[in-house]
Design a protein around this motif. Structure first.
Motif, PDB file in Angstrom:
ATOM      1  N   GLU A   1       0.831  -1.205   0.000  1.00  0.00           N
ATOM      2  CA  GLU A   1       0.000   0.000   0.000  1.00  0.00           C
ATOM      3  C   GLU A   1       0.862   1.249   0.000  1.00  0.00           C
ATOM      4  O   GLU A   1       0.565   2.220  -0.689  1.00  0.00           O
ATOM      5  CB  GLU A   1      -0.906   0.013   1.233  1.00  0.00           C
ATOM      6  CG  GLU A   1      -2.053  -0.970   1.145  1.00  0.00           C
ATOM      7  CD  GLU A   1      -3.284  -0.476   1.875  1.00  0.00           C
ATOM      8  OE1 GLU A   1      -3.312  -0.599   3.102  1.00  0.00           O
ATOM      9  OE2 GLU A   1      -4.218   0.033   1.206  1.00  0.00           O
ATOM     10  N   GLU A   2       1.958   1.203   0.755  1.00  0.00           N
ATOM     11  CA  GLU A   2       2.863   2.349   0.846  1.00  0.00           C
ATOM     12  C   GLU A   2       3.474   2.633  -0.533  1.00  0.00           C
ATOM     13  O   GLU A   2       3.772   3.765  -0.887  1.00  0.00           O
ATOM     14  CB  GLU A   2       3.946   2.014   1.871  1.00  0.00           C
ATOM     15  CG  GLU A   2       5.045   3.014   1.981  1.00  0.00           C
ATOM     16  CD  GLU A   2       6.299   2.407   2.610  1.00  0.00           C
ATOM     17  OE1 GLU A   2       6.860   3.063   3.483  1.00  0.00           O
ATOM     18  OE2 GLU A   2       6.704   1.297   2.231  1.00  0.00           O
TER      19      GLU A   2
ATOM     20  N   LEU B   1      -0.411   3.370  -3.065  1.00  0.00           N
ATOM     21  CA  LEU B   1      -1.441   4.383  -2.787  1.00  0.00           C
ATOM     22  C   LEU B   1      -0.983   5.823  -3.044  1.00  0.00           C
ATOM     23  O   LEU B   1      -1.710   6.594  -3.670  1.00  0.00           O
ATOM     24  CB  LEU B   1      -1.942   4.201  -1.351  1.00  0.00           C
ATOM     25  CG  LEU B   1      -3.383   4.619  -1.075  1.00  0.00           C
ATOM     26  CD1 LEU B   1      -4.349   3.997  -2.060  1.00  0.00           C
ATOM     27  CD2 LEU B   1      -3.763   4.249   0.350  1.00  0.00           C
ATOM     28  N   PRO B   2       0.230   6.214  -2.596  1.00  0.00           N
ATOM     29  CA  PRO B   2       0.627   7.615  -2.819  1.00  0.00           C
ATOM     30  C   PRO B   2       0.805   7.960  -4.297  1.00  0.00           C
ATOM     31  O   PRO B   2       0.871   9.126  -4.653  1.00  0.00           O
ATOM     32  CB  PRO B   2       1.975   7.726  -2.100  1.00  0.00           C
ATOM     33  CG  PRO B   2       2.066   6.549  -1.207  1.00  0.00           C
ATOM     34  CD  PRO B   2       1.245   5.471  -1.848  1.00  0.00           C
TER      35      PRO B   2
ATOM     36  N   ARG C   1      -7.453   9.206  -1.596  1.00  0.00           N
ATOM     37  CA  ARG C   1      -6.257  10.034  -1.709  1.00  0.00           C
ATOM     38  C   ARG C   1      -5.363   9.796  -0.498  1.00  0.00           C
ATOM     39  O   ARG C   1      -5.841   9.690   0.629  1.00  0.00           O
ATOM     40  CB  ARG C   1      -6.692  11.501  -1.770  1.00  0.00           C
ATOM     41  CG  ARG C   1      -5.548  12.434  -1.918  1.00  0.00           C
ATOM     42  CD  ARG C   1      -6.022  13.853  -2.124  1.00  0.00           C
ATOM     43  NE  ARG C   1      -4.909  14.749  -1.809  1.00  0.00           N
ATOM     44  CZ  ARG C   1      -5.024  16.035  -1.620  1.00  0.00           C
ATOM     45  NH1 ARG C   1      -6.192  16.615  -1.722  1.00  0.00           N
ATOM     46  NH2 ARG C   1      -3.971  16.764  -1.332  1.00  0.00           N
ATOM     47  N   CYS C   2      -4.062   9.710  -0.746  1.00  0.00           N
ATOM     48  CA  CYS C   2      -3.116   9.432   0.334  1.00  0.00           C
ATOM     49  C   CYS C   2      -2.475  10.744   0.791  1.00  0.00           C
ATOM     50  O   CYS C   2      -1.980  11.513  -0.021  1.00  0.00           O
ATOM     51  CB  CYS C   2      -2.044   8.465  -0.175  1.00  0.00           C
ATOM     52  SG  CYS C   2      -0.877   7.984   1.080  1.00  0.00           S
TER      53      CYS C   2
ATOM     54  N   VAL D   1       2.578   9.093   4.776  1.00  0.00           N
ATOM     55  CA  VAL D   1       3.056   7.728   4.981  1.00  0.00           C
ATOM     56  C   VAL D   1       4.048   7.753   6.125  1.00  0.00           C
ATOM     57  O   VAL D   1       4.966   8.572   6.138  1.00  0.00           O
ATOM     58  CB  VAL D   1       3.750   7.191   3.704  1.00  0.00           C
ATOM     59  CG1 VAL D   1       4.287   5.801   3.947  1.00  0.00           C
ATOM     60  CG2 VAL D   1       2.787   7.183   2.533  1.00  0.00           C
TER      61      VAL D   1
ATOM     62  N   LEU E   1      -0.528   4.846   7.275  1.00  0.00           N
ATOM     63  CA  LEU E   1      -0.948   5.515   6.043  1.00  0.00           C
ATOM     64  C   LEU E   1      -2.101   6.422   6.421  1.00  0.00           C
ATOM     65  O   LEU E   1      -3.044   5.971   7.072  1.00  0.00           O
ATOM     66  CB  LEU E   1      -1.458   4.496   5.022  1.00  0.00           C
ATOM     67  CG  LEU E   1      -0.428   3.693   4.247  1.00  0.00           C
ATOM     68  CD1 LEU E   1      -1.094   2.478   3.638  1.00  0.00           C
ATOM     69  CD2 LEU E   1       0.176   4.550   3.144  1.00  0.00           C
TER      70      LEU E   1
ATOM     71  N   MET F   1      -5.120   8.461   4.882  1.00  0.00           N
ATOM     72  CA  MET F   1      -5.819   8.556   3.611  1.00  0.00           C
ATOM     73  C   MET F   1      -7.190   9.176   3.793  1.00  0.00           C
ATOM     74  O   MET F   1      -7.724   9.233   4.904  1.00  0.00           O
ATOM     75  CB  MET F   1      -5.927   7.180   2.964  1.00  0.00           C
ATOM     76  CG  MET F   1      -6.651   6.163   3.808  1.00  0.00           C
ATOM     77  SD  MET F   1      -6.505   4.551   3.043  1.00  0.00           S
ATOM     78  CE  MET F   1      -5.771   3.613   4.341  1.00  0.00           C
TER      79      MET F   1
END
Lengths: 464, 244
Positions: free
Chosen positions: A59-60, A63-64, A73-74, A77, A86, A88
């Protein structure tokens, strides 16, 4: 590592109530002086377990880098070496899980959910991201109506290393939704998400999962030979086109499914023009003899080592051919068709939408003009279909659309945007001084289209 | 801060200039040269001077650099011929510069080395997941940068797991998660061997922890022409056109 409780501050974020405790992570509502939008913090637990960490790493990584409304939206982190988290966007709305209890849902709702989810998947796929865990709890419907995917812990970015590759001694996914190729540990096929969306739509349509809820690897493998019961055998009021769409998503061979989420979305938006095959006609579950045959075929193929990764999905763009059927434009219409044919030859899995615009007055005219308008509309459909006939080869899906709009260029661009077209082909009439002054349709389309535009011109007589 | 990592320049002036120019355009503020400044190519003096003069740089020793002031005994005939020619083109100060280079350098959580980090003096290749794992186990660095194989590659290893290989695809930056160790083989500036003749190097964004594998097309014919003019073995110019 700090103690997490409401009121604690992590890198400037103040923890609010804890919303959820899962096996892999906890979810907190948080606030930050610089962020007005409602945001959530996801904090991985079990940091000593490498498998649990991989989900966070994934995800790290992904997602960004996602843009658009198809994923949360991220905002931030947290460093894995200190306090991983995270932050979001809180999407609000509700997940499709809330609709499972209401199944069977009416076909209009299914169509809407299917098209929105396919659109969100098309957005992700366009960014080289495969979700690979599409299921009701991971599809959110925003209050504004759009669908968004959440939880990218099992996802894959096709341009980045697959951090889960090392965890793949067993297939990774969620039992009822996992695609046959994921069972073969192939995590690089966007059509896996289309399969899972098919499972989801099936479940919402008939209140039953197409492949049950297996928990063992051998149970999961049954989907290789056990075809799902036709939807209309369970819910006869469902239209044949809906069965066609869902069973196509659920094909074992990825090459027999929709080749792109955008094409699936397009079909759900244009159900009247879906080409029905034998899939739409199935009325009873496969006979046990047929299942046995499929199982033997599967085992034979597996023994012969023929079951390997499927060939990568072909380039499957949506091409819009905009045709002017007006008088005197025949040569140009022929040239547009020749160019369209050339483009389709390079991408056999492309789908073609043929568009003609029927100019309407800005004020709606009622009465006799209305009937006349309908006649004109039908006539244009007939002409457009005749124009497209030479392009309709083999299994190619060609759809016909007559748009009624006052502005031709804007109508073409809006259609391309709405159908997520990859390319528009249209003709440009000769360059007269009046046209230069007023601006041409092709110039306006080229300037405002959300995709590639190919402008076709007739060869002009050379000046001596 | 953006770091440019250049390995296996092999005295190829044109390739070196193209990479440096692209790195500076991309905003590189720091340069790490991962060894083999010389050998094979026709501009050893230029490359050594440029690297020695480069500000904000770290330089690591490679096996060809070592052969210039040490022994070229273990090398094949072509490489040996190039080293002998190279010796004749470098002055004492340039050779002393090479002699003073370290085999590894550690900066924070980054490790720089020319080849396998477990025994740098043996010049073993990092060419597959197994050899990458051996190198990764030798240090606790978050990212190890090396060269030597002339093929851009990326390996990663999670705690208690084996190393995995990833073939870089295009120039899209890859975020290097802190949850595992990474080993980036930078490819070769002056003599790529991955069937792409364009010069290869890496950019690493320290703050975002993002790595990109870059390619810089350069005037291969000019570099190859000088190798021919220097009467170095033909194979050394020919392979530049093919990237192998």
């Amino acid at each position: 590592m700090m103690i997490l409780r409401p009121g604690a501050i992590v890198d400037g974020f103040t923890l609010g109530p804890q919303l959820h405790t899962g096996g892999m992570a906890t979810l907190w509502r948080v606030t930050h002086p610089d962020i007005a939008a409602p945001v959530l913090m996801k904090i991985p637990t079990l940091l000593s377990d490498p498998t649990a960490i991989v989900g966070f790493e994934m995800e790290e990584m992904i997602l960004p880098r996602l843009v658009g409304r198809s994923a949360p939206r991220c905002y931030a982190v947290g460093d894995l070496a200190r306090q991983p988290y995270l932050v979001m966007e809180d999407i609000g709305g509700r997940s499709l899980l809330s609709l499972i209890d209401q199944a069977p849902l009416p076909v209009e709702t299914l169509r809407d959910i299917g098209a929105k989810t396919a659109g969100a998947l098309a957005d992700l796929h366009a960014q080289n991201v495969l979700h690979l865990d599409v299921k009701p709890s991971n599809v959110m419907l925003r209050e504004t109506g759009e669908a968004a995917l959440v939880d990218f812990g099992l996802s894959r970015h096709l341009r980045m290393p697959d951090l889960l590759a090392e965890e793949l001694r067993v297939p990774v996914g969620t039992g009822p939704y996992i695609s046959p190729e994921q069972l073969r540990r192939d995590r690089s096929d966007p059509r896996s998400d289309i399969f899972a969306l098919g499972v989801l739509l099936y479940h919402l349509a008939v209140a039953r999962r197409p492949f049950g809820q297996p928990t063992t690897l051998s149970g999961l493998r049954e989907r290789f030979w056990r075809a799902p019961a036709p939807l209309r055998a369970l819910q006869p009021q469902l239209p044949p086109w809906f069965q066609e769409v869902v069973l196509r998503c659920l094909e074992i061979d990825p090459a027999a499914r929709y080749q792109s989420a955008a094409q699936l979305r397009f079909d759900l938006q244009n159900p009247n023009q879906i080409v029905l095959t034998e899939r739409a006609e199935r009325v009873r579950p496969a006979s046990s003899a047929a299942i046995l045959r499929r199982r033997v075929a599967y085992l034979r193929a597996r023994a012969a080592g023929e079951i390997s990764a499927a060939p990568k999905p072909p380039d499957a763009p949506i091409v819009v051919a905009a045709v002017d059927l007006g008088d005197g434009g025949e040569n140009l219409a022929d040239a547009v068709r020749a160019m369209t044919g050339r483009i389709l030859e390079t991408a056999p899995a492309a789908r073609l939408a043929c568009v003609a615009v029927m100019k309407t007055g800005r004020v709606f005219e009622a009465g006799a003009a209305d009937a006349e308008g309908r006649n004109r509309h039908v006539q244009m459909m007939v002409e457009l279909r005749a124009w497209a006939r030479p392009l309709q080869k083999g299994a190619r899906n060609v759809t016909i659309h007559v748009l009624e709009e006052p502005n031709v260029a804007d109508a073409i661009v809006a259609f391309a945007r709405e159908s997520r077209a990859d390319q528009i082909v249209l003709g440009a009439r000769g360059a007269s001084s009046l046209r230069r002054y007023l601006g041409s349709v092709s110039a306006r389309v080229a300037a405002t289209a959300p995709c590639a535009v190919t402008i076709v011109r007739l060869p002009q007589a050379r000046e001596s | 801060m953006l770091i440019a990592l250049l390995s296996d320049i092999h005295a190829n002036r044109e390739a070196f200039d193209a990479c440096m120019a692209q790195a500076r355009r991309a905003g590189a503020e720091r340069f790490v040269f991962l060894g083999d400044l010389v050998g094979y190519g026709a501009d050893p003096s230029y490359v050594v001077d440029q690297v020695a003069r480069c500000e904000n740089a770290s330089v690591i020793l490679g096996n060809h650099d070592e052969a210039v002031f040490g022994s070229a005994g273990g090398m094949n005939a072509v490489a040996r011929a190039a080293i002998e020619w190279t010796r004749s083109r470098l002055d004492r100060a340039q050779i002393d510069f090479l002699r003073a280079l370290p085999r590894t350098a550690r900066e924070g959580d980054l490790l720089f080395v020319h080849s396998d980090a477990s025994r740098p003096e043996d010049w073993r290749y990092v060419a597959d997941a197994e050899s990458a794992e051996r190198s990764l186990r030798a240090s606790d660095a978050h990212v190890t940068f090396c060269g030597h194989t002339h093929r851009p590659q990326l390996y990663h290893r999670a705690p208690q797991r084996s190393a995995m290989f990833f073939a870089p695809d295009g120039q899209m930056p890859t975020p290097l998660s802190r949850g595992r160790q990474w080993l980036a083989v930078a490819g070769s500036v002056g003599q790529p061997r991955d069937r792409n003749p364009a010069a290869a190097f890496c950019l690493y964004d320290m703050s975002r922890r993002e790595l990109s594998f870059r390619r810089a097309p350069y005037d291969v014919a000019a570099a190859a022409g000088k190798i021919v003019a220097a009467r170095l073995p033909d194979i050394l110019s020919e392979r530049l056109f093919l990237g192998r």
